[in-house]
Write a protein that holds these residues in place. Structure first.
Motif, short mmCIF file in Angstrom:
data_model
loop_
_atom_site.label_atom_id
_atom_site.label_comp_id
_atom_site.label_asym_id
_atom_site.label_seq_id
_atom_site.Cartn_x
_atom_site.Cartn_y
_atom_site.Cartn_z
N ALA A 61 0.85 -1.19 0.00
CA ALA A 61 0.00 0.00 0.00
C ALA A 61 0.88 1.25 0.00
N ARG A 62 1.19 1.73 -1.17
CA ARG A 62 1.99 2.96 -1.28
C ARG A 62 1.10 4.20 -1.19
N ARG A 63 -0.19 3.97 -1.31
CA ARG A 63 -1.22 4.97 -1.02
C ARG A 63 -2.14 4.32 0.00
N PRO A 64 -2.66 5.06 0.93
CA PRO A 64 -3.49 4.47 1.99
C PRO A 64 -4.66 3.65 1.43
N GLY A 65 -4.74 2.39 1.86
CA GLY A 65 -5.87 1.54 1.49
C GLY A 65 -5.85 0.97 0.09
#
Length: 102
Positions: A61-65
């Motif tokens: 998860a490099r971006r939340p969620g």
């Protein structure tokens, strides 16, 4: 969002979420690259469309969620909708037509 189906509909080969040889049509029918090239000749036996490589959903998860942890791949195995003989006849009948013209 893509289901990321777990198997080839033709040979039942496992195609995990990170498989680089998974191919899909516009309806997300899923086949392995070997079956697409060897048996189906880039013709989806279900819809008649062509195939493209299935995207790989990020493991991290490099971006939340946003990752396989948050949106897991499907575990529901899918089988070919038609018998192999009629599927091969169908594919053979339209394989000479470019996918954009089918």
């Amino acid at each position: 969002m893509l289901e990321i189906r777990p198997n080839c509909e033709w040979c039942n080969k496992d195609l995990p979420a990170d498989a680089v040889d998974a191919m899909i049509c516009t309806y997300e029918c899923t086949f392995c690259k070997d079956c697409v090239e060897t048996h189906l000749h880039n013709v989806c036996p279900n819809c008649g469309g062509g195939f493209c490589p299935r995207p790989i959903r990020p493991a991290t998860a490099r971006r939340p969620g946003i990752s396989r942890q948050h949106q897991p791949a499907s575990d529901k195995r899918v089988s070919l909708k038609y018998d192999r003989e009629s599927a091969l006849r169908f594919c053979h009948g339209v394989r000479h037509i470019p996918p954009r013209d089918r």
